[in-house]
Each structure stands twice: as C-alpha cells, then as structure tokens.
Motif scaffolding. Sequence first.
Motif, PDB file in Angstrom:
ATOM      1  N   LEU A 284      -1.584  18.110  21.762  1.00  0.00           N
ATOM      2  CA  LEU A 284      -1.850  18.340  22.846  1.00  0.00           C
ATOM      3  C   LEU A 284      -3.818  17.186  22.768  1.00  0.00           C
ATOM      4  O   LEU A 284      -3.334  16.512  23.563  1.00  0.00           O
ATOM      5  N   ALA A 285      -3.772  17.460  22.093  1.00  0.00           N
ATOM      6  CA  ALA A 285      -5.228  17.161  21.813  1.00  0.00           C
ATOM      7  C   ALA A 285      -5.769  15.551  21.689  1.00  0.00           C
ATOM      8  O   ALA A 285      -6.417  14.909  22.057  1.00  0.00           O
ATOM      9  N   ARG A 286      -3.996  15.210  21.376  1.00  0.00           N
ATOM     10  CA  ARG A 286      -4.359  13.599  21.692  1.00  0.00           C
ATOM     11  C   ARG A 286      -4.558  12.805  22.820  1.00  0.00           C
ATOM     12  O   ARG A 286      -4.726  11.549  22.577  1.00  0.00           O
ATOM     13  N   ILE A 287      -3.767  13.306  23.565  1.00  0.00           N
ATOM     14  CA  ILE A 287      -3.782  13.519  25.370  1.00  0.00           C
ATOM     15  C   ILE A 287      -5.411  12.612  25.235  1.00  0.00           C
ATOM     16  O   ILE A 287      -6.199  13.053  25.650  1.00  0.00           O
ATOM     17  N   GLN A 288      -5.220  11.816  25.953  1.00  0.00           N
ATOM     18  CA  GLN A 288      -6.469  10.651  26.295  1.00  0.00           C
ATOM     19  C   GLN A 288      -6.741  10.343  27.868  1.00  0.00           C
ATOM     20  O   GLN A 288      -7.679  10.412  28.735  1.00  0.00           O
ATOM     21  N   ALA A 289      -5.430   9.744  28.633  1.00  0.00           N
ATOM     22  CA  ALA A 289      -5.843   9.930  29.843  1.00  0.00           C
ATOM     23  C   ALA A 289      -5.671  11.633  30.704  1.00  0.00           C
ATOM     24  O   ALA A 289      -5.385  12.472  30.462  1.00  0.00           O
ATOM     25  N   PRO A 290      -6.195  10.365  31.774  1.00  0.00           N
ATOM     26  CA  PRO A 290      -6.241  11.599  32.750  1.00  0.00           C
ATOM     27  C   PRO A 290      -4.651  12.358  33.214  1.00  0.00           C
ATOM     28  O   PRO A 290      -4.545  11.749  33.030  1.00  0.00           O
ATOM     29  N   LEU A 291      -4.574  13.652  33.045  1.00  0.00           N
ATOM     30  CA  LEU A 291      -3.849  14.124  33.615  1.00  0.00           C
ATOM     31  C   LEU A 291      -3.426  14.558  34.465  1.00  0.00           C
ATOM     32  O   LEU A 291      -4.755  15.750  34.964  1.00  0.00           O
ATOM     33  N   LEU A 292      -2.413  15.004  35.989  1.00  0.00           N
ATOM     34  CA  LEU A 292      -2.692  15.560  36.892  1.00  0.00           C
ATOM     35  C   LEU A 292      -1.385  16.067  36.703  1.00  0.00           C
ATOM     36  O   LEU A 292       0.126  15.338  36.739  1.00  0.00           O
ATOM     37  N   ALA A 293      -0.985  17.746  36.534  1.00  0.00           N
ATOM     38  CA  ALA A 293       0.546  17.793  35.975  1.00  0.00           C
ATOM     39  C   ALA A 293       0.330  18.911  37.576  1.00  0.00           C
ATOM     40  O   ALA A 293      -0.272  18.935  38.401  1.00  0.00           O
ATOM     41  N   ILE A 294       1.790  18.820  38.169  1.00  0.00           N
ATOM     42  CA  ILE A 294       2.605  19.112  39.205  1.00  0.00           C
ATOM     43  C   ILE A 294       4.058  20.098  38.781  1.00  0.00           C
ATOM     44  O   ILE A 294       4.705  19.631  38.132  1.00  0.00           O
ATOM     45  N   ASN A 295       3.157  21.492  39.009  1.00  0.00           N
ATOM     46  CA  ASN A 295       4.537  22.125  38.960  1.00  0.00           C
ATOM     47  C   ASN A 295       4.892  23.444  40.371  1.00  0.00           C
ATOM     48  O   ASN A 295       3.928  22.860  41.543  1.00  0.00           O
TER      49      ASN A 295
END
Length: 356
Positions: A284-295
């Motif tokens: 998970l720590a490899r993610i660099q881009a801003p992230l919007l999770a929608i649930n």
Amino acid sequence: MIRRLTLGIVAPLLLSSSLLSATAHAAGYPQQREADWIAPSFTFHTGETLNNFKLHYITVGDPANPAVLLLHGTYRSGADMVGKDFAGEMLGPGQPLDASKYYLIMPDAIGAGKSAKPSDGLRAKFPQYNYADMVLAQYRLVTEGLGIKHLRLVMGNSMGGMQTWMWGETYPAMMDALVPMASQPIEMASRNWMMRRVLVESIKQDPAWNGGNYSTQPPSLRLANTMFGIATAGGTLAYQALAPTRAQADKIVDDRLAAPVTADANDFIYQWGSSSDFNAMPNLARIQAPLLAINSADDERNPPETGTMTAALKQLKNAELYLIPASAETRGHGTTSFSKFYARQVGDFLKALPQR
C-alpha cells in the motif's frame, strides 16, 4: 514449463507487438468506438502463455486529451461505463469526466465481455488468471496498444476498484489520481471470500458441470447467481422498501429465476475465482497518487463497521474516503454503479488536483 495455448483469432497484420482493429462505432459520446487489441502472446502469472491474446475495449473522446482508465466489476464489461447509470452524471458536458475534455478508456477484463475467456473454446483449459494478470493486460493495452504514457485518473468499481488499488501500487508514477470504488485493499477474506467460494463450489459440485465439459449450462448457475446477488448486493433498506411482504419478496426471486441465462459457467467460475489471492495491503505504501475511495455504508461485501478501510487509508499520505449514506435509494454493494451518489465528490476531487 511454459504451456502455450492458441485461440482461433486470426491476426493478419501486426502493428509492433499488437493488432488494433476497430469493430464498431457507436453513437452517444464524442468519438465513441469499440476495438480489439490483439497481442501475439500474453504470459499469465502461472507461466502459461496464450497466443493471439485479445482484449476488447471502448474509448470515448479525443486521444489528444488527458487519458482516464475506467475499470468494471466482476463479470461485467467496459460497456457499463458508458451506460446511463454511470455515464449519465459523469461523461456529459460540464460533468466530472466530460467526454469532450478527456480520453476515456474502458477495457473488458480478461475473462469478460468480448475479451479472451474460457468460453472462446479452451473451456477449463484456459489459463488460470488473477487480478495481477488483468492489470498487466490493461497496462499493455494502454501503453502498447494505445501508446499512452500517463493517465490523469484510474477509476474502478468493485473488481475494478480492487484493481485500481493495484494500479496505484504497480505503476505508481503512471497516474495523477486514483478512485477505487466498492472495494478495500485488504486481503480477500471473511464473508466476501466465503460467499465467492460457495458460489464457485455450488457450480463445480453440480454433476452437470462435468469438469467444465458441459453441453448445456448447469442448472446450478442460475440458482447460485441469484442467491449470491441477493445475499451480497442490493442493500438492506432497499430490499425492505422493495419487498416488505412475502409476496413481493417472492416476486423478486421468481423474476430473477425466470430471467434468461446469458452467462457461461466456466467464465463465471474463472471470474469469481480470480479474486482469491487479492491483497493490496503489503504494498500500500507504494501508492503515490492522491486517492479518493468511494464506498457505500450498506455495502454487504465491504462493511464499514469493521474499520479495515479506515486503518488502511492511514497508511497513505493523500487519501480520503467518501462513504455514501445508506438509504432505501442505495443498493448496497451495487450503489456505486450509480454515479448520482458521488459525481459531485469526484468532480471536487479532480478540480483540486494539480494541472498537468
């Protein structure tokens, strides 16, 4: 030892490592088209190689515009993303993914839609694939087939949502932003996996399945699919509103059991089984881009009360969760098929991103 398999796809002209062949031009959105990307070979995580590998896709918009990759859910297809439920409040003029301003790419995943799948002829001899294979195929389509080096956004629903987490980890510099929906990065486990396992086993244990060598679709396919759909999607409040009496509940079940079977049992088993080793948490720590999770708060497969999503997002530098409130209008795990519930939030998220 690598096992090489070949499907009956004729590729008379190869462009570099692939063949791009347009199959249809549909009306609706600017420059909407369907095409096939055919690679001479594709190697799966098992080491098996499929020759004349086909990935079908839909694109909308001008290829000169910023590219957006949209990923569908299990046993669905890229066509979902141009259907009115999603596209109606996302792709129109002035909407978050305005088709006149973006180049939208919507592939059919391995095993689904018009892409390579067991029912093309190999049946149960088709290579066993997983989500990593699907993401690799998508990446090759985007980079080799379409010549795109960067994506403005990767956005996916359900299975596509889980693959969105994987895109962010596997190709962290490839995109400006990520929007995974109806998903979590946690290991495939708990009720989510148990229900999938029962779904697959109920078909495999049907004598009519015959090890994948059936002449007609096994009866268990209809029953298993109906049971799984009601048990893991639809929303508690929604079902209470739709079926407050036994007669109304029976009507829903009867209608679903009477619907034509358009699925193929082998394709079905492969699709649902492909999630078995999903686990985006270790990387998970490899993610660099801003992230919007929608649930959705009433998501039966990703219940928010476990707290697992909140714990996962704490590992990211720039991530937020939009949890759609449950109501009689939401549809549980199926809520995110309807962009009306989150179009504004996606629009605000994209507007806040740095321009490239």
